[in-house]
Design a protein around this motif. Structure first.
Motif, PDB file in Angstrom:
ATOM      1  N   UNK A  27      -2.013 -18.044  30.055  1.00  0.00           N
ATOM      2  CA  UNK A  27      -3.029 -19.018  29.688  1.00  0.00           C
ATOM      3  C   UNK A  27      -2.666 -19.679  28.363  1.00  0.00           C
ATOM      4  N   UNK A  28      -2.569 -21.007  28.385  1.00  0.00           N
ATOM      5  CA  UNK A  28      -2.170 -21.749  27.185  1.00  0.00           C
ATOM      6  C   UNK A  28      -2.197 -23.239  27.485  1.00  0.00           C
ATOM      7  N   UNK A  29      -2.047 -23.998  26.425  1.00  0.00           N
ATOM      8  CA  UNK A  29      -1.797 -25.426  26.549  1.00  0.00           C
ATOM      9  C   UNK A  29      -0.288 -25.607  26.619  1.00  0.00           C
ATOM     10  N   UNK A  30       0.180 -26.235  27.686  1.00  0.00           N
ATOM     11  CA  UNK A  30       1.611 -26.394  27.919  1.00  0.00           C
ATOM     12  C   UNK A  30       2.055 -27.806  27.547  1.00  0.00           C
ATOM     13  N   UNK A  31       3.130 -27.862  26.764  1.00  0.00           N
ATOM     14  CA  UNK A  31       3.661 -29.124  26.291  1.00  0.00           C
ATOM     15  C   UNK A  31       5.077 -29.339  26.815  1.00  0.00           C
ATOM     16  N   UNK A  32       5.398 -30.570  27.186  1.00  0.00           N
ATOM     17  CA  UNK A  32       6.792 -30.895  27.437  1.00  0.00           C
ATOM     18  C   UNK A  32       7.353 -31.591  26.203  1.00  0.00           C
ATOM     19  N   UNK A  33       8.636 -31.412  26.004  1.00  0.00           N
ATOM     20  CA  UNK A  33       9.298 -31.942  24.823  1.00  0.00           C
ATOM     21  C   UNK A  33      10.667 -32.474  25.211  1.00  0.00           C
ATOM     22  N   UNK A  34      11.159 -33.430  24.415  1.00  0.00           N
ATOM     23  CA  UNK A  34      12.445 -34.046  24.710  1.00  0.00           C
ATOM     24  C   UNK A  34      13.222 -34.283  23.425  1.00  0.00           C
ATOM     25  N   UNK A  35      14.533 -34.266  23.551  1.00  0.00           N
ATOM     26  CA  UNK A  35      15.367 -34.583  22.399  1.00  0.00           C
ATOM     27  C   UNK A  35      16.830 -34.452  22.720  1.00  0.00           C
ATOM     28  N   UNK A  36      17.636 -35.026  21.895  1.00  0.00           N
ATOM     29  CA  UNK A  36      19.093 -34.828  22.006  1.00  0.00           C
ATOM     30  C   UNK A  36      19.406 -33.567  21.211  1.00  0.00           C
ATOM     31  N   UNK A  37      18.962 -32.466  21.755  1.00  0.00           N
ATOM     32  CA  UNK A  37      18.869 -31.192  21.040  1.00  0.00           C
ATOM     33  C   UNK A  37      20.056 -30.311  21.361  1.00  0.00           C
ATOM     34  N   UNK A  38      20.676 -29.785  20.309  1.00  0.00           N
ATOM     35  CA  UNK A  38      21.792 -28.888  20.544  1.00  0.00           C
ATOM     36  C   UNK A  38      21.276 -27.534  21.020  1.00  0.00           C
ATOM     37  N   UNK A  39      22.124 -26.784  21.686  1.00  0.00           N
ATOM     38  CA  UNK A  39      21.715 -25.539  22.299  1.00  0.00           C
ATOM     39  C   UNK A  39      21.107 -24.564  21.291  1.00  0.00           C
ATOM     40  N   UNK A  40      21.683 -24.503  20.106  1.00  0.00           N
ATOM     41  CA  UNK A  40      21.213 -23.535  19.110  1.00  0.00           C
ATOM     42  C   UNK A  40      19.801 -23.833  18.628  1.00  0.00           C
ATOM     43  N   UNK A  41      19.342 -25.052  18.814  1.00  0.00           N
ATOM     44  CA  UNK A  41      17.986 -25.422  18.377  1.00  0.00           C
ATOM     45  C   UNK A  41      17.030 -25.579  19.547  1.00  0.00           C
ATOM     46  N   UNK A  42      17.475 -25.245  20.744  1.00  0.00           N
ATOM     47  CA  UNK A  42      16.713 -25.582  21.939  1.00  0.00           C
ATOM     48  C   UNK A  42      15.490 -24.712  22.165  1.00  0.00           C
ATOM     49  N   UNK A  43      15.374 -23.595  21.437  1.00  0.00           N
ATOM     50  CA  UNK A  43      14.226 -22.709  21.601  1.00  0.00           C
ATOM     51  C   UNK A  43      13.168 -22.900  20.525  1.00  0.00           C
ATOM     52  N   UNK A  44      13.372 -23.847  19.628  1.00  0.00           N
ATOM     53  CA  UNK A  44      12.447 -24.055  18.520  1.00  0.00           C
ATOM     54  C   UNK A  44      11.752 -25.404  18.644  1.00  0.00           C
ATOM     55  N   UNK A  45      10.453 -25.462  18.321  1.00  0.00           N
ATOM     56  CA  UNK A  45       9.753 -26.761  18.381  1.00  0.00           C
ATOM     57  C   UNK A  45      10.403 -27.810  17.477  1.00  0.00           C
ATOM     58  N   UNK A  46      10.975 -27.358  16.394  1.00  0.00           N
ATOM     59  CA  UNK A  46      11.586 -28.297  15.444  1.00  0.00           C
ATOM     60  C   UNK A  46      12.800 -28.992  16.032  1.00  0.00           C
ATOM     61  N   UNK A  47      13.312 -28.475  17.133  1.00  0.00           N
ATOM     62  CA  UNK A  47      14.485 -29.084  17.752  1.00  0.00           C
ATOM     63  C   UNK A  47      14.173 -30.320  18.579  1.00  0.00           C
TER      64      UNK A  47
END
Length: 124
Positions: free
Chosen positions: A90-110
């Motif tokens: 149970x949560x609010x689910x967000x989709x996100x997009x970016x030209x994100x490198x793999x090492x940053x792919x698990x963080x919202x800041x990415x």
């Protein structure tokens, strides 16, 4: 880049939901996409990510084997298939997009681009 998430709702534990995220970006195929979620009183957490060409996916441990992220680059869409849902999903689910490198792919800041969120409520 505009993202529009949909597909949330109220579902009983053990059942399934499919979330969708539509994007307005013509260069969608060049972006890594991800799903995050935020439960009440908790920080936003990583759920899953998929590479730009769809060839690589990563999941947080708690959803492995239950959730599947996929994308359709022809339709500029990304999906999250959620099976065997649990109360803790149970949560609010967000989709996100970016030209994100793999090492940053698990963080919202990415991810610089975010949708508005769609609420998933799992009941017992």
């Amino acid at each position: 880049v505009q993202l529009q998430a949909s597909g949330g709702g109220l579902v009983q534990a053990g059942n399934s939901l499919r979330l969708s995220c539509a994007t307005s970006e013509g260069t969608f195929s060049g972006y890594r996409m991800a799903w995050f979620r935020q439960a009440p009183g908790k920080e936003r957490e990583f759920v899953a990510t998929i590479s730009a060409n769809g060839g690589t996916t990563l999941y947080t441990d708690s959803v492995k084997g239950r959730f599947t992220i996929s994308r359709d680059n022809r339709k500029n869409m990304v999906y999250l298939e959620m099976n065997n849902l649990k109360l803790e999903d149970t949560a609010l689910y967000y989709c996100a997009a970016g030209r994100t490198i793999l090492s940053a792919s698990r963080t919202p800041q990415g991810y610089p681009y975010w949708g508005q969120g769609t609420l998933v409520t799992v009941s017992s």
